[in-house]
Design a protein around this motif. Sequence first.
Motif, mmCIF file in Angstrom:
data_model
loop_
_atom_site.group_PDB
_atom_site.id
_atom_site.type_symbol
_atom_site.label_atom_id
_atom_site.label_comp_id
_atom_site.label_asym_id
_atom_site.label_seq_id
_atom_site.Cartn_x
_atom_site.Cartn_y
_atom_site.Cartn_z
ATOM 1 N N GLU A 167 -8.646 37.583 -27.536
ATOM 2 C CA GLU A 167 -8.787 37.276 -26.389
ATOM 3 C C GLU A 167 -7.551 36.465 -25.604
ATOM 4 N N THR A 175 -15.927 46.807 -19.876
ATOM 5 C CA THR A 175 -16.343 45.678 -20.039
ATOM 6 C C THR A 175 -16.161 45.296 -21.765
ATOM 7 N N THR A 184 -17.369 42.830 -25.334
ATOM 8 C CA THR A 184 -17.994 41.892 -25.564
ATOM 9 C C THR A 184 -17.707 41.686 -27.183
ATOM 10 N N THR A 235 -18.449 39.610 -30.675
ATOM 11 C CA THR A 235 -19.375 38.549 -31.256
ATOM 12 C C THR A 235 -18.458 38.496 -32.582
#
Lengths: 110, 261
Positions: free
Chosen positions: B211, B226, B228, B230
């Motif tokens: 990130e 996109t 994601t 986790t």
Amino acid sequence: MIPALGLLVGLAVGLFLHPTVPLALQPYLPIAVIAALDAVFGGVRAVLDGIFNDKVFVVSFLSNVVVAAFIVFLGDQLGVGSQLSTGVVVVLGIRIFSNVASIRRHLFRA
Amino acid sequence: MSQAKPGAPAPDPAPGDPSPGRRLLRMARPRATKANALAALLAILLGFAVATQVRQNQSLGLESLRQSELVNILDNATLRERTLDQTARELQTTRDQLVSGSTGGAAALKAAQDRLDSLRILAGTARASGPGIRMTISDPGSKVTSPVLLDAVQELRDAGAEAIQINNIRIVASSHFNQGASGIEIDGKSVAPPYTITAIGDPATMSSAMEIPGGLAENVRQLGATITITQSKDLTVGALHPLNAPRYARPVPQQTPAPAP
């Protein structure tokens, strides 16, 4: 007979009482015993020779014991105690043997 | 009482007269003379002395020995002690060798097992499980190229990932990324979006590495895809990498073949 019984009595007493030999007497007792045995065998031989004398026996017994112990004592003082006691044992052993041989000759005529 | 006169010599029988046995018997008859009593006393003493001496001799301690005998005994004991000492030292050495040999063997076995485990995880021949992250990159415009995925793998390794899987392909040292005509190929197998990347390692470190500004997530979003991420406490990297024996490379023989601890 009485001395023989005395010997047995002494053995029994010694076996049952567990006496301990005083340290000072320890080197002399075995030699004294052998000297006394020599006197005893000499006495028996004298009986068979027909020349036994009670007084002679007692005196020779005592003198044998005392002289043997004295020789060992002297040897200890001179530093040759073990050799001298060996010598005493050898001499007494030879005497015992010759006495026994004489007794044997008397008893068995051989 | 055949002997009347005390202290007198025994009657001297002529030689060859009554048998010696009988003479002995006659002599042995009890006589109550002083000398006989004395003789009996001496006999008692003699018996006592014999018994005492025999008993003493059986329980003989060192205290009754002469100096020269004691020196002899001491010499013997010293000699024997030296011999036994040497034997004891040899046995001790042998024992030490055996003990260190056995524990060393067990330790070497454990080290070898550990090494095998880590090598299998590195080579991708063993399933790996543990904490890690799972990233899903959905790429509707097919904008994500192989360098992006390679970057992702690189970033993950940088962040300490220990086992990585993209879709169902295990990423190992020899994995290669290709931009083929039909899309991305990893190790010659085409991979279709969405790309699911599973990495085992420290979840926080890896997700923050993804990130950071200018990092993978930002790049992917700039491409219009996109992503994601986790974090998970328990993930499994289940894909395996088939192991091929090297055809050309051979290990250089080492001086000490023992595994490094």
